[in-house]
Design a protein around this motif. Structure first.
Motif, short mmCIF file in Angstrom:
data_model
loop_
_atom_site.label_atom_id
_atom_site.label_comp_id
_atom_site.label_asym_id
_atom_site.label_seq_id
_atom_site.Cartn_x
_atom_site.Cartn_y
_atom_site.Cartn_z
N ARG A 1 0.84 -1.21 0.00
CA ARG A 1 0.00 0.00 0.00
C ARG A 1 0.87 1.25 0.00
O ARG A 1 1.94 1.27 0.61
CB ARG A 1 -0.91 0.03 1.24
CG ARG A 1 -1.79 -1.19 1.40
CD ARG A 1 -2.76 -1.35 0.25
NE ARG A 1 -3.63 -2.50 0.43
CZ ARG A 1 -4.46 -2.96 -0.50
NH1 ARG A 1 -4.52 -2.36 -1.69
NH2 ARG A 1 -5.21 -4.02 -0.25
N TYR A 2 0.38 2.30 -0.66
CA TYR A 2 1.10 3.57 -0.64
C TYR A 2 1.09 4.15 0.77
O TYR A 2 0.20 3.88 1.57
CB TYR A 2 0.44 4.56 -1.60
CG TYR A 2 0.73 4.28 -3.06
CD1 TYR A 2 2.01 4.44 -3.57
CD2 TYR A 2 -0.27 3.85 -3.92
CE1 TYR A 2 2.28 4.19 -4.91
CE2 TYR A 2 -0.02 3.59 -5.26
CZ TYR A 2 1.26 3.76 -5.74
OH TYR A 2 1.52 3.50 -7.06
N PRO A 3 2.10 4.98 1.07
CA PRO A 3 2.12 5.62 2.39
C PRO A 3 1.01 6.65 2.55
O PRO A 3 0.30 6.98 1.59
CB PRO A 3 3.50 6.31 2.43
CG PRO A 3 4.13 6.14 1.10
CD PRO A 3 3.21 5.36 0.22
N ASP A 4 0.88 7.18 3.75
CA ASP A 4 -0.05 8.27 4.03
C ASP A 4 0.40 9.49 3.24
O ASP A 4 1.41 10.12 3.57
CB ASP A 4 -0.06 8.56 5.53
CG ASP A 4 -0.88 9.80 5.89
OD1 ASP A 4 -1.60 10.32 5.01
OD2 ASP A 4 -0.78 10.25 7.03
N GLY A 5 -0.33 9.84 2.21
CA GLY A 5 0.08 10.93 1.33
C GLY A 5 -0.15 12.31 1.90
O GLY A 5 0.45 13.29 1.44
N GLY A 6 -0.98 12.42 2.93
CA GLY A 6 -1.26 13.73 3.51
C GLY A 6 -0.44 14.06 4.74
O GLY A 6 -0.37 15.22 5.15
N HIS A 7 0.16 13.04 5.36
CA HIS A 7 1.05 13.21 6.53
C HIS A 7 0.36 13.89 7.71
O HIS A 7 1.02 14.51 8.54
CB HIS A 7 2.29 14.04 6.17
CG HIS A 7 3.00 13.62 4.93
ND1 HIS A 7 3.36 14.50 3.94
CD2 HIS A 7 3.41 12.39 4.51
CE1 HIS A 7 3.97 13.85 2.96
NE2 HIS A 7 4.01 12.58 3.28
N GLU A 8 -0.95 13.78 7.83
CA GLU A 8 -1.65 14.55 8.86
C GLU A 8 -1.22 14.17 10.27
O GLU A 8 -1.02 15.04 11.13
CB GLU A 8 -3.17 14.39 8.71
CG GLU A 8 -3.76 15.13 7.51
CD GLU A 8 -3.41 16.61 7.51
OE1 GLU A 8 -3.66 17.27 8.54
OE2 GLU A 8 -2.90 17.10 6.49
N THR A 9 -1.08 12.88 10.54
CA THR A 9 -0.68 12.45 11.88
C THR A 9 0.71 12.98 12.22
O THR A 9 0.95 13.50 13.33
CB THR A 9 -0.69 10.92 11.98
OG1 THR A 9 -1.99 10.43 11.67
CG2 THR A 9 -0.31 10.46 13.39
N LEU A 10 1.62 12.87 11.26
CA LEU A 10 2.97 13.36 11.49
C LEU A 10 3.00 14.87 11.62
O LEU A 10 3.69 15.43 12.49
CB LEU A 10 3.90 12.90 10.37
CG LEU A 10 5.36 13.34 10.46
CD1 LEU A 10 5.99 12.93 11.79
CD2 LEU A 10 6.17 12.78 9.29
N LYS A 11 2.24 15.57 10.81
CA LYS A 11 2.20 17.03 10.89
C LYS A 11 1.68 17.50 12.25
O LYS A 11 2.19 18.47 12.82
CB LYS A 11 1.32 17.60 9.78
CG LYS A 11 1.93 17.55 8.39
CD LYS A 11 0.95 18.17 7.39
CE LYS A 11 1.49 18.19 5.99
NZ LYS A 11 0.53 18.80 5.04
N ASN A 12 0.67 16.83 12.75
CA ASN A 12 0.13 17.19 14.07
C ASN A 12 1.19 16.99 15.14
O ASN A 12 1.35 17.83 16.04
CB ASN A 12 -1.12 16.36 14.38
CG ASN A 12 -2.36 16.89 13.69
OD1 ASN A 12 -2.58 18.09 13.62
ND2 ASN A 12 -3.18 15.99 13.16
N ALA A 13 1.92 15.86 15.08
CA ALA A 13 2.95 15.59 16.07
C ALA A 13 4.08 16.61 15.98
O ALA A 13 4.60 17.08 17.00
CB ALA A 13 3.49 14.17 15.87
N ILE A 14 4.45 16.97 14.76
CA ILE A 14 5.52 17.97 14.57
C ILE A 14 5.08 19.32 15.11
O ILE A 14 5.86 20.02 15.79
CB ILE A 14 5.91 18.08 13.08
CG1 ILE A 14 6.64 16.82 12.62
CG2 ILE A 14 6.79 19.31 12.84
CD1 ILE A 14 6.90 16.76 11.13
N SER A 15 3.85 19.73 14.83
CA SER A 15 3.38 21.04 15.30
C SER A 15 3.39 21.11 16.81
O SER A 15 3.74 22.15 17.39
CB SER A 15 1.98 21.34 14.75
OG SER A 15 1.01 20.46 15.27
#
Length: 379
Positions: free
Chosen positions: A65-79
């Motif tokens: 499967r392709y990765p998470d293309g929107g990175h929302e979980t990672l973006k939230n953690a980074i913010s």
């Protein structure tokens, strides 16, 4: 070399980036080398984190499967981390302020595509600095305007920079790149440089590369919202020990992030890299515990090397030091630096040889001790 008539003519003049500049011979970089040439962390991930990532790869990630293309979980953690590290309210930066790239290099390239292509702009850099700004611009056919630095404290030649911005018209300077602290010279931005950046018009994008923030603990994140033409770059490759995973991110106004999302390649970050970045953030207290030891070792290195009358070591705000030879004879300096670099390599220490100095990454205590002994023996 075959003359490939379909290739752009200007690319023949460019040199490819050397991933390990200290390793300039045909022999492979073996395990026994002290690899102090690329500013990585000297420490691998702790075994328990590697075990968790191995479990994630086995049980969670579906490689078909392709990765998470929107990175929302990672973006939230980074913010959340950005707000915490800049002592900001939790709601100051959100996922809308974050874009994620396959290393900071991809983000730099996206910024150049979004600002300067089609003859619309050129970039300004103060040398010496991170070489990829110029390399990536040139590969895209974007002009690079360079200015120098103060010889003693490496502050940007602000008079030359202001003159370049006012006089460069076809195309005009659209992006200014600065590093805070700078590589290879290890110095943070000065008050005068900050005032100049704040004075630049909104037609010019200011890219502030904070790759070494975790070591300097100095960020301009708190001022970012006051300057919609500023973008901060950061990486997981240094203090977070994820150089192999290639995860970079930038912090910017949501409108700028929206543009970057338009030029970003789809599925640009592999699933395992996303998982590694998330685990690193979850365990940041553990991973960043190594920083005081690195800074202590940096002090040890600077103190020992500064005691030698022929060496000049500039103050460092990061996990490497910049070494020069005290002489007005540039030919002599180049000869000594080249010979020292080769001698260290022959003895098993890789460092970065630059036109006017040597950049030495702070390694483990054992690596640093060996490096000091080898330099002192050479001198």
């Amino acid at each position: 070399m075959t003359n490939l008539k379909f290739i752009r003519s200007d690319l023949s003049q460019l040199n490819a980036y050397k991933a390990h500049p200290g390793s300039d011979s045909a022999e492979p970089v073996a395990v026994q080398f002290d690899r102090l040439d690329t500013n990585e962390s000297p420490l691998d991930l702790p075994p328990e984190i590697k075990e968790k990532l191995a479990w994630t790869y086995q049980q969670v990630i579906e490689t078909n499967r392709y990765p998470d293309g929107g990175h929302e979980t990672l973006k939230n953690a980074i913010s959340q981390y950005v707000n915490e590290s800049a002592n900001l309210e939790n709601s100051t930066f959100t996922a809308a302020n974050i874009s994620v790239g396959n290393g900071s290099d991809e983000l730099i390239r996206s910024l150049l595509i979004a600002t300067c292509l089609g003859g619309e702009g050129s970039i300004l850099v103060a040398n010496p600095t991170f070489s990829m700004y110029g390399i990536l611009a040139q590969t895209l056919g974007i002009p690079v305007v360079t200015v120098g630095r103060n010889h003693s404290n490496f502050e940007t030649d602000l008079a030359a920079a202001k003159s370049a911005i006012s006089q460069t018209q076809n195309p005009p300077i659209r992006v200014v790149f600065v590093v805070h602290p700078n590589s290879p010279t290890a110095n943070s931005l000065t008050a005068a440089e900050l005032e100049w950046l704040k004075s630049l018009p909104e037609e010019i994008l200011v890219v502030i590369d904070e790759a070494y923030f975790e070591f300097s603990q100095t960020t301009l994140g708190g001022e970012l919202l006051q300057h919609p033409n500023w973008i901060i770059l950061r990486t997981f490759s240094k203090a977070f020990r994820l150089a192999a995973m290639r995860v970079g991110y930038c912090i910017a106004h949501p409108d700028a992030i929206a543009i970057l999302e338009k030029v970003r390649l789809p599925y640009n970050l592999p699933s395992f890299s996303i998982a590694a970045a998330l685990v690193a953030l979850e365990n940041r207290q553990l991973l960043l515990e190594s920083i005081p030891q690195i800074l202590s070792e940096r002090t040890k290195m600077i103190t020992a090397l500064s005691a030698h009358p022929t060496l000049e070591i500039t103050p460092s705000s990061t996990n490497f030091i910049y070494l020069r030879i005290k002489t007005d004879d540039s030919k002599l300096s180049t000869t000594v630096l080249t010979n020292l670099n080769q001698k260290l390599r022959n003895q098993g220490t890789l460092i970065r040889l630059l036109p006017n100095g040597l950049r030495i990454t702070i390694g483990t205590p054992a690596e640093n001790t060996r490096t000091l002994e080898r330099i002192q023996a050479f001198l």
